[in-house]
Design an enzyme around this catalytic site. Sequence first.
Site, PDB file in Angstrom:
ATOM      1  N   ARG A   1       0.811  -0.893   0.090  1.00  0.00           N
ATOM      2  CA  ARG A   1       0.000   0.607  -0.013  1.00  0.00           C
ATOM      3  C   ARG A   1       1.045   0.950   0.765  1.00  0.00           C
ATOM      4  O   ARG A   1       1.395   1.636   1.042  1.00  0.00           O
ATOM      5  CB  ARG A   1      -1.163  -0.137   1.528  1.00  0.00           C
ATOM      6  CG  ARG A   1      -2.060   1.125   1.414  1.00  0.00           C
ATOM      7  CD  ARG A   1      -2.612   1.561   2.572  1.00  0.00           C
ATOM      8  NE  ARG A   1      -1.065   1.768   3.537  1.00  0.00           N
ATOM      9  CZ  ARG A   1      -2.622   2.546   4.689  1.00  0.00           C
ATOM     10  NH1 ARG A   1      -3.649   2.392   4.984  1.00  0.00           N
ATOM     11  NH2 ARG A   1      -2.086   3.806   5.256  1.00  0.00           N
TER      12      ARG A   1
ATOM     13  N   TYR B   1      -2.377  11.971   6.723  1.00  0.00           N
ATOM     14  CA  TYR B   1      -2.696  11.284   8.416  1.00  0.00           C
ATOM     15  C   TYR B   1      -2.217   9.863   7.541  1.00  0.00           C
ATOM     16  O   TYR B   1      -1.755   9.520   6.510  1.00  0.00           O
ATOM     17  CB  TYR B   1      -4.361  11.081   7.540  1.00  0.00           C
ATOM     18  CG  TYR B   1      -4.680   9.442   8.907  1.00  0.00           C
ATOM     19  CD1 TYR B   1      -4.350   9.823   9.784  1.00  0.00           C
ATOM     20  CD2 TYR B   1      -4.979   8.352   8.038  1.00  0.00           C
ATOM     21  CE1 TYR B   1      -4.484   8.854  11.185  1.00  0.00           C
ATOM     22  CE2 TYR B   1      -5.296   7.464   9.056  1.00  0.00           C
ATOM     23  CZ  TYR B   1      -5.046   7.640  10.646  1.00  0.00           C
ATOM     24  OH  TYR B   1      -5.615   6.301  10.583  1.00  0.00           O
TER      25      TYR B   1
ATOM     26  N   ASP C   1      -5.549   4.103   0.532  1.00  0.00           N
ATOM     27  CA  ASP C   1      -5.980   4.113   1.195  1.00  0.00           C
ATOM     28  C   ASP C   1      -6.779   5.758   0.908  1.00  0.00           C
ATOM     29  O   ASP C   1      -6.003   6.633   1.037  1.00  0.00           O
ATOM     30  CB  ASP C   1      -5.660   4.198   2.587  1.00  0.00           C
ATOM     31  CG  ASP C   1      -7.110   3.508   3.147  1.00  0.00           C
ATOM     32  OD1 ASP C   1      -8.041   4.524   3.346  1.00  0.00           O
ATOM     33  OD2 ASP C   1      -6.810   3.506   4.539  1.00  0.00           O
TER      34      ASP C   1
ATOM     35  N   HIS D   1      -8.578   6.810   2.930  1.00  0.00           N
ATOM     36  CA  HIS D   1      -9.247   7.230   4.068  1.00  0.00           C
ATOM     37  C   HIS D   1     -10.287   7.810   3.811  1.00  0.00           C
ATOM     38  O   HIS D   1     -10.816   9.143   4.760  1.00  0.00           O
ATOM     39  CB  HIS D   1      -8.458   7.828   5.014  1.00  0.00           C
ATOM     40  CG  HIS D   1      -7.119   7.094   5.138  1.00  0.00           C
ATOM     41  ND1 HIS D   1      -5.655   7.585   5.332  1.00  0.00           N
ATOM     42  CD2 HIS D   1      -6.999   6.244   6.065  1.00  0.00           C
ATOM     43  CE1 HIS D   1      -5.064   6.433   5.552  1.00  0.00           C
ATOM     44  NE2 HIS D   1      -5.467   5.634   6.444  1.00  0.00           N
TER      45      HIS D   1
ATOM     46  N   GLU E   1      -9.167   1.932  -1.024  1.00  0.00           N
ATOM     47  CA  GLU E   1      -9.347   2.200   0.236  1.00  0.00           C
ATOM     48  C   GLU E   1      -9.785   2.819  -0.022  1.00  0.00           C
ATOM     49  O   GLU E   1      -9.943   4.261   0.057  1.00  0.00           O
ATOM     50  CB  GLU E   1      -8.851   1.358   1.039  1.00  0.00           C
ATOM     51  CG  GLU E   1      -8.967   1.274   2.579  1.00  0.00           C
ATOM     52  CD  GLU E   1      -8.163   0.987   3.394  1.00  0.00           C
ATOM     53  OE1 GLU E   1      -6.632   0.411   2.889  1.00  0.00           O
ATOM     54  OE2 GLU E   1      -8.712   1.179   4.529  1.00  0.00           O
TER      55      GLU E   1
ATOM     56  N   GLU F   1     -13.108  -0.815   6.850  1.00  0.00           N
ATOM     57  CA  GLU F   1     -12.648  -0.889   8.392  1.00  0.00           C
ATOM     58  C   GLU F   1     -13.307  -0.141   9.565  1.00  0.00           C
ATOM     59  O   GLU F   1     -13.365  -0.672  10.897  1.00  0.00           O
ATOM     60  CB  GLU F   1     -11.255  -0.048   8.098  1.00  0.00           C
ATOM     61  CG  GLU F   1     -11.488   1.406   8.429  1.00  0.00           C
ATOM     62  CD  GLU F   1      -9.744   1.041   7.795  1.00  0.00           C
ATOM     63  OE1 GLU F   1      -8.600   0.865   7.265  1.00  0.00           O
ATOM     64  OE2 GLU F   1      -9.138   2.418   8.380  1.00  0.00           O
TER      65      GLU F   1
ATOM     66  N   ARG G   1     -13.558  -5.243   4.056  1.00  0.00           N
ATOM     67  CA  ARG G   1     -12.130  -4.359   5.387  1.00  0.00           C
ATOM     68  C   ARG G   1     -12.199  -4.478   6.846  1.00  0.00           C
ATOM     69  O   ARG G   1     -11.817  -4.799   7.684  1.00  0.00           O
ATOM     70  CB  ARG G   1     -12.091  -3.237   4.940  1.00  0.00           C
ATOM     71  CG  ARG G   1     -11.518  -2.627   3.864  1.00  0.00           C
ATOM     72  CD  ARG G   1     -10.155  -2.929   3.546  1.00  0.00           C
ATOM     73  NE  ARG G   1      -9.696  -2.295   4.699  1.00  0.00           N
ATOM     74  CZ  ARG G   1      -8.043  -2.692   4.938  1.00  0.00           C
ATOM     75  NH1 ARG G   1      -7.698  -3.759   4.949  1.00  0.00           N
ATOM     76  NH2 ARG G   1      -7.697  -1.601   6.084  1.00  0.00           N
TER      77      ARG G   1
ATOM     78  N   GLU H   1      -4.583  -7.384   5.537  1.00  0.00           N
ATOM     79  CA  GLU H   1      -3.580  -6.848   5.230  1.00  0.00           C
ATOM     80  C   GLU H   1      -2.255  -6.671   6.572  1.00  0.00           C
ATOM     81  O   GLU H   1      -2.945  -7.359   8.066  1.00  0.00           O
ATOM     82  CB  GLU H   1      -3.888  -4.272   6.418  1.00  0.00           C
ATOM     83  CG  GLU H   1      -3.242  -3.630   6.520  1.00  0.00           C
ATOM     84  CD  GLU H   1      -3.997  -2.286   6.854  1.00  0.00           C
ATOM     85  OE1 GLU H   1      -5.303  -2.577   7.338  1.00  0.00           O
ATOM     86  OE2 GLU H   1      -3.421  -1.243   7.119  1.00  0.00           O
TER      87      GLU H   1
ATOM     88  N   TRP I   1     -13.823  11.335   8.155  1.00  0.00           N
ATOM     89  CA  TRP I   1     -12.749  10.438   8.424  1.00  0.00           C
ATOM     90  C   TRP I   1     -12.662  10.001   6.938  1.00  0.00           C
ATOM     91  O   TRP I   1     -14.418   8.951   7.114  1.00  0.00           O
ATOM     92  CB  TRP I   1     -12.713   9.524   9.611  1.00  0.00           C
ATOM     93  CG  TRP I   1     -12.421   9.929  10.115  1.00  0.00           C
ATOM     94  CD1 TRP I   1     -12.000  10.644  11.312  1.00  0.00           C
ATOM     95  CD2 TRP I   1     -10.693   9.479  10.045  1.00  0.00           C
ATOM     96  NE1 TRP I   1     -10.634  10.388  12.260  1.00  0.00           N
ATOM     97  CE2 TRP I   1      -9.936   9.971  11.522  1.00  0.00           C
ATOM     98  CE3 TRP I   1     -10.307   9.081   8.974  1.00  0.00           C
ATOM     99  CZ2 TRP I   1      -8.335  10.394  11.281  1.00  0.00           C
ATOM    100  CZ3 TRP I   1      -8.628   9.106   8.916  1.00  0.00           C
ATOM    101  CH2 TRP I   1      -7.527   9.565  10.723  1.00  0.00           C
TER     102      TRP I   1
HETATM  103  O1  EZ4 Z   1      -6.877   4.549  10.083  1.00  0.00           O
HETATM  104  O2  EZ4 Z   1      -5.986   2.025  12.164  1.00  0.00           O
HETATM  105  O3  EZ4 Z   1      -6.471   0.708   6.683  1.00  0.00           O
HETATM  106  N1  EZ4 Z   1      -5.812   1.477   7.159  1.00  0.00           N
HETATM  107  C1  EZ4 Z   1      -6.038   2.584   7.873  1.00  0.00           C
HETATM  108  C2  EZ4 Z   1      -5.348   2.458   8.933  1.00  0.00           C
HETATM  109  C3  EZ4 Z   1      -6.152   3.620  10.214  1.00  0.00           C
HETATM  110  C4  EZ4 Z   1      -6.231   2.994  11.976  1.00  0.00           C
HETATM  111  C5  EZ4 Z   1      -7.362   3.532  12.582  1.00  0.00           C
HETATM  112  O4  EZ4 Z   1      -6.741   3.319  13.840  1.00  0.00           O
HETATM  113  O5  EZ4 Z   1      -6.870   3.007   7.462  1.00  0.00           O
HETATM  114  O6  EZ4 Z   1      -4.227   3.097   9.079  1.00  0.00           O
HETATM  115 CO    CO Z   2      -7.994   1.950   6.200  1.00  0.00          CO
END
Ligand code: EZ4
Ligand code: CO
Length: 402
Positions: A147, A159, A210, A212, A236, A262, A283, A339, A402
Amino acid sequence: MKISDAKVIICSPGRNFVTLKVHTDEGVYGLGDATLNGMEKPVAEYLENYCVPSLIGMDPRNTEDIWNFFYKAPYWKRGSVAMTALSAIDMALWDIKGKMLNTPLYNLLGGKSREGVLVYCHANGHDTEETLDKAAQMIEQGFRAVRLQSGIPGIEHTYGVPRGNKPYEPAEPGLPLTEYWDTSKYLNFIPSLFEKAREAFGDDIHLLHDVHHRCTPIEAARLAKELEPFHLFWLEDPVSGELQEGLRLLRSHSTTPVAIGEVFNSIYDYTTLITEQLIDYIRMPLVHGGGITHLLKVAAMASVYHIQTGFHGATDLSPVNLAAAVHFNKAVNNFGLQEYMPHQEIVNEVFSTSYNFENGFLFIDDKPGIGVDLDEKKAAKYPYRMASLPVNRKSDGTMFYW
Ligand code: EZ4
Ligand code: CO
């Protein structure tokens, strides 16, 4: 057979972990992961003050009925805190079941569908060059799926990219820090990262990314479309999945595979996504998604729609969850990818594990149950330390997703 006691153990070897240890009147005990990053104490409280008093005296073999006692029966249900607590109970009971029957967990889930479980790791850099350097190191170590997350030009901190040279840890000590985000800078940058990664590593390495949850559906559609030539294994959380219908827009524009969930904790977060085939990977991890009992059902439903597992597995999920996930993924037919970020060395002082990484895959040994143990004396050396995930604002100050 009866549950005689259940104890919540919070420790912080490098980061916080919450573990539920369920004891039985026959001396066998089971472990479940109850770690919810930044919300460790509320889960521990929920377990201690709500679940454990009812759990004592129940027959631990009745995993299905106990799951429903804590999910279906309560008037107030679901949510990440409650579902993490329920996941820990469920995991611990399956651990006990395996130990009682003297067989590894995967045998209870259908036996082996494969020997090793394909995993992906993280390459996180401050810029393209550092991200690609880290990816090269991971590939050198044997990983076949990586990733890529990079700092974005014009954004102060991104992040998931560790500050300085610290290990990957998105939670920072104390109250949440604020990070600032600029979607157009992000969208302008990411395709070039993957173009360079394909030039550097060729076509055989699986590449992932990802988002996010930081795009709107139309922005996510643009990103997925522009990344198409670089054949990602998955993109993701391109949008916030809570509006499941939002994925229709992305899907109608791109063949880039999508992984979501997730932050989900129930099959009801997935109904539209699965039945309309709007995603390709689920996820939701065992630790936050209701444990083995619930994920077996989610995975079965997903398999009908040709959707695979792609469980969350960052280092803020404990070795108990990771081991359980390897068993699960070894057994189910529609396993996709797991993962895997190795925990810091200090974590192994407290947890003894049952899995090992080799050549891109995780293998699990045949210890009964989940196969992970926790040394309570060593755990006590590392007391809880408050830490929080950051909050995210747009560069003009607007509170963002988020
Ligand atoms: O943001 O585990 O795909 N993985 C992620 C991680 C999550 C953290 C949150 O606690 O997005 O980095
Ligand atoms: Co993630």
